[in-house]
Enzyme design. Structure first.
Site, PDB file in Angstrom:
ATOM      1  N   ILE A 109       0.847  -1.190   0.000  1.00  0.00           N
ATOM      2  CA  ILE A 109       0.000   0.000   0.000  1.00  0.00           C
ATOM      3  C   ILE A 109       0.889   1.248   0.000  1.00  0.00           C
ATOM      4  O   ILE A 109       0.472   2.323  -0.438  1.00  0.00           O
ATOM      5  CB  ILE A 109      -0.977  -0.039   1.217  1.00  0.00           C
ATOM      6  N   SER A 151     -44.029  -9.740   7.753  1.00  0.00           N
ATOM      7  CA  SER A 151     -43.588 -10.036   9.128  1.00  0.00           C
ATOM      8  C   SER A 151     -42.724  -8.925   9.707  1.00  0.00           C
ATOM      9  O   SER A 151     -41.528  -9.089   9.875  1.00  0.00           O
ATOM     10  CB  SER A 151     -42.865 -11.386   9.184  1.00  0.00           C
TER      11      SER A 151
END
Lengths: 643, 321
Positions: A174, A548
């Site tokens: 990175i 529900s």
């Protein structure tokens, strides 16, 4: 060995109490086995070297040797080249690649770790599979500059094929992309979408730099945007204990222990489940049952033993048991068959040829076997199914296998140790393939089973599926019924036995007497759930599609079912989208005050807290159905893998 | 018999088993079960196994696991000790006591031809000495008894080429090891099928570390030869390492005068080739405590590993354990 913090602590206070406290704690550590996969340039050897270095596992003499090696073969200038630490074979050090699987060991305060360092090239797929076969977790390395490559897909597939359910996506180097969050996010998003069908239970993406140590052991100040765990924090805390102990009892018999006429024990390692004296067990192949009398160890008899333990069982009755037999829970026995379908990874230069005689070693039995048919080969880079006549080295195929004698086994996804096998060449004795059983093709005809009570298991076996209730919940107009219908069609198309319950077919009959008061809503759901329970008991895969809206009623339904039988699917369509669709004009009527207590308008919808599957609005109905079916497939509900 | 010095009363009694229904095994329980599984597989599948017994701590643990694996039966195979005649005296004494105490069947073999030729650690460099007195003696013993499997106590954490060793390591009929042609080893499925003349070396402790070994010794109260524990011993400093003067066969170099120092050994072999470390650790917990702050690796005391780069890989190709 020791982590840095512990070393300091011991040096600071070397009194006996500290040591004994440490030793006591250390002895109770758990163990995590993981493998690292990535190509030569992704830095996986560097990452392992970094873990060893940062956990202070390198000794002075090893560091001196490393410094010398780094100058001679290294690629990191004057810095230590950690990769040289783990490339053990001379030819590997010269070529700068990892050929074979190497195992490394380190520990922190929380856990001990065994790392399998495996090669990344396609020609070493078999070595990676070897490392993966005993791992609880995989770290898949990606070079942040490169993103997801064919090999990332290949490694992920192999890891999934070998049954690993926990993955770390380590986005390495990175530092070379300026610690960019955008790059990280892009790679993570792309990976998650492609890895979805691979069925990983956990997937943690971590930005790191193995070379400089960012986010390996210590949190990196250069990655302030990353809120997740460091690599070591994740490895220390991830819970990978599979439900091996929760599965039905299985113990392949290794060795019959017969020191004298008074003692006859059966030694083996428990592959799954738990056993106690008094339990009824069956010899899988003969069907004969007896009770467990004693669990014998040199440290004394045990009241209980579970998966992973090496024990010796004494049985109540003198029955015929020998090496290769599997002792199993009498109520839940393994398959016994001489034909099954399996995924096979080929590992040898000579290709797999259907009809050729091989030996199969499965648990402790070895039998002659041949592949009767290669259904297809799986392209391990894009998962495409390809027709083929043979399997070459490092190729994966889905095959039918016939054995010379019946074997007792389980589907690999259910019990690894009774579902995995190796293929041995009868002439060279090489291990030429590795296999994972998907399902039995027929019950061996020469086996006389004791009459089974006809129960849910028996009905399920007859239907070739694992019964379950799929509970679709979401707002009116969310797409529940549309998706449930598509799922049912797909299941029906592959020969599964299903039934769809929804408001239309329930409200007009069974629940004709109910209205829409709170009490009636609860009763409505109760009756639906009870009806579904009968259908599940009959062996069906039941789809129930109901708004529900309340957690309590969904929980009531869930509590009627055993673990694994109730699958909650949340169709997460936002109110404005559902209202925009308004297929029955109900929202309009509710807004106009014509319907009281309409969910989303006059009455709340309580979002599920931990649904098994969430369907997000970006998915089409077809994609949603596909996602649900693949979830069922991975959970062995469909009796066979479709990959 | 020399029992291992044990933990003091303040040390918590090791909890041998998890509470009933405990969901996971500790790392020592997993390692123990894996090793027992491996040992049983060999006994069940191979025709004529033997267990190498070097008298060291790893051998002690391996023997302990084997006894557990077959309890209450006796070991279904013999032990084999390759005696170079340069082992520490105390190792031989402890070996014989152990065999008597446990009622074991021990075979001892030496390279008589090498002895007759007068090969010693002083007349030949350590790699030639090891090749002839250890490796050749081992190969000849395995061949003459027709053993098709030999257990060894090697661990993958010891050395880089060991890190890639299989649990079942196939050897040709000349006992050679080909690292590029090893059988894949998946799950707990070991392939012990052999052609005539081939044999397999089996390493049940592959996944143990040095710390695991010591913790298990403490937990199981496994007796060890006392050389592992510090005591005043006669030593000379040679090439920066302490060498024990175990008997009068050690030729002293000019200026070398034996002195009594408190030392112990982290690894045991032929005494002229095994360096001691200065230490006061006289019990298992003290040894463990010392290890926790140690800064040199275990094999650094083994002079044979330093001889040349990749030395272990080369020795193994030639048939060394």
């Amino acid at each position: 060995m020791l982590g840095f913090a512990q070393t300091e602590e011991l040096e600071a206070s070397s009194n006996c109490e500290t040591v004994s406290h440490y030793l006591h704690a250390h002895e109770r550590k758990s163990l995590l086995r993981f493998l690292t996969c990535g190509s030569v340039d992704d830095g996986k050897s560097t990452l392992i070297g970094r873990l060893l270095y940062d956990t202070q596992l390198l000794m002075e003499d090893q560091l001196a040797a490393l410094a010398a090696d780094s100058r001679r073969h290294g690629t990191t200038g004057d810095d230590l080249d950690f990769a040289l630490l783990v490339d053990g074979l001379a030819s590997e050090r010269e070529q700068g690649i990892t050929i074979d699987v190497a195992y490394r060991f380190f520990a922190t305060e929380q856990r001990k770790f065994i790392v399998a360092d495996t090669p990344g090239h396609e020609q070493y797929t078999r070595n990676m599979a070897t490392g993966a076969s005993n791992a609880d977790l995989a770290i898949i390395l990606v070079d942040a500059r490169q993103g997801i490559l064919d090999q990332t897909r290949r490694h992920s597939f192999i890891v999934s094929l070998l049954g690993i359910r926990h993955v770390v996506l380590a986005i390495n180097k990175i530092d070379l992309v300026g610690y960019s969050q955008a790059v990280f996010d892009e790679i993570e998003t792309a990976y998650r979408s492609f890895a979805e069908p691979l069925g990983f239970v956990s997937l943690q993406a971590i930005p790191l730099s193995a070379r400089y140590g960012d986010n390996v052991l210590s949190r990196s100040a250069k990655l302030p945007w990353y809120q997740g765990p460091t690599l070591i924090e994740h490895l220390e805390s991830i819970e990978v204990e599979s439900d091996r102990r929760a599965a039905p009892f299985r113990m392949p018999v290794q060795w019959v222990n017969r020191p004298n006429l008074d003692f006859r024990g059966f030694a083996g390692t428990i592959a799954a489940g738990v056993v106690r004296p008094g339990d009824r067990v069956a010899v899988a192949r003969s069907g004969v049952t007896t009770l467990v009398k004693r669990i014998v160890t040199q440290d004394g008899d045990l009241p209980e033993a579970g998966a992973g333990e090496a024990v010796t069982l004494m049985l109540e009755d003198e029955i015929d048991v020998s090496r290769g037999d599997v002792l199993a829970a009498a109520a839940e026995r393994p398959e016994v068959s001489d034909q099954f379908a399996a995924h096979v990874l080929w590992m040898h230069d000579d290709p797999l040829i259907p009809g050729r005689p091989y030996l199969i070693k499965l648990a402790t039995s070895a039998v002659g076997a041949s592949v009767t048919h290669i259904k297809h080969r799986v392209d391990i880079n894009n998962f495409a199914k390809l027709a083929t006549k043979t399997l070459e080295k490092n190729e994966v195929g889905f095959v039918n296998i016939m054995t010379q004698a019946p074997l007792a086994f389980d589907p690999f996804c259910r019990v690894h140790d009774t579902g995995a096998f190796i293929i041995i060449d009868r002439i060279s004795n090489h291990t030429v393939g590795a296999g994972m059983i998907d399902f039995s093709l027929r019950r061996a005809s020469n086996i006389h089973w004791q009459a089974l009570d006809v129960n849910m298991n028996a009905r399920a076996i007859a239907k070739g599926q694992k019964p379950a209730l799929l509970w679709f919940t979401g707002l009116s107009g969310a797409g529940k019924s549309t998706i449930a219908n598509l799922v049912e069609k797909r299941l029906h198309a592959i020969g599964k036995h299903t039934y769809l319950l929804d408001g239309d077919n329930v409200r007009h009959g069974l629940n004709r007497d109910l209205g829409f008061t709170d009490a009636d809503r609860v009763e409505n759901i109760r009756r639906v759930a009870e009806a579904a329970k009968l259908m599940v008991d009959a062996g069906l895969i039941v789809l129930a599609s109901f708004i529900s809206p309340f957690r309590a009623e969904r929980r009531m339904a869930r509590d009627l079912f055993a673990a694994g039988q109730f699958i909650e699917i949340f169709i997460d369509t936002p109110l404005e989208v559902a209202e925009g669709r308004d297929p029955k004009g109900l929202y309009q009527r509710a807004r106009n005050g014509l319907i009281q207590n309409f969910t989303g308008i006059g009455s709340p919808y309580e979002r599920p807290e931990a649904p098994h599957i969430t369907i997000t609005p970006d998915l089409s109905a077809d994609e949603a159905a596909e996602l649900i079916v693949s979830h069922l497939d991975r959970g062995c509900y469909l009796g066979s893998a479709t990959g | 018999m020399t029992p291992a010095p044990q933990a003091s009363a303040t040390l918590p009694i090791a909890q041998r088993r998890p509470a009933p229904s405990s969901p996971s095994l500790t790392h020592l329980q997993r390692l123990e079960a894996e090793s027992i599984h491996i040992i049983r597989e060999v006994a069940a599948e191979l025709r004529n196994p033997v267990m190498l017994y070097s008298v060291g701590k790893d051998s002690a643990v391996m023997l302990h696991l084997a006894i557990k694996a077959f309890y209450p039966s006796q070991l279904p195979f013999p032990l084999l000790h390759i005696d170079t005649t340069w082992k520490f005296k105390e190792m031989i004494r402890f070996r014989d006591e152990t065999v008597a105490r446990l009622g074991l069947n021990l075979l001892v073999r030496r390279n008589e031809a090498g002895l007759a030729e007068g090969i010693t650690p002083f007349t030949h460099n350590s790699s030639i000495y090891t090749q002839i007195m250890k490796t050749e003696a081992l190969k000849s013993a395995l061949s003459s008894f027709g053993f098709d499997a030999a257990f060894g106590g090697a661990r993958r954490d010891e050395e880089k080429s060991r890190a890639k060793e299989r649990v079942f390591s196939l050897r040709s009929d000349s006992h050679g090891w080909d690292p590029k042609n090893q059988r894949p080893e998946l799950w707990n499925l070991y392939n012990g099928r052999l052609k005539a003349g081939e044999s397999v070396r089996v390493f049940p402790l592959s996944n143990w570390t040095e710390t695991d070994i010591w913790q298990y010794i403490m937990r199981e109260r496994i007796p060890l030869v006392s050389l592992y524990f510090a005591a005043k011993r006669p030593v000379v400093e040679r090439d920066g390492q302490w060498i024990m003067v175990d008997d009068d066969r050690l030729p002293l170099r000019p200026g070398e005068v034996p002195e009594m120092r408190s030392v112990r050994f982290r690894t045991l072999g032929c005494y002229p080739l095994t360096a001691a470390t200065e230490s006061t650790a006289a019990t298992v917990p003290e040894v463990l405590q010392e290890m926790l702050v140690a800064r040199t690796s275990e094999r650094s005391g083994r002079l044979i590993d330093h001889d040349e780069a990749a030395s272990m890989e080369k020795k193994k190709r030639e048939g060394y354990f």
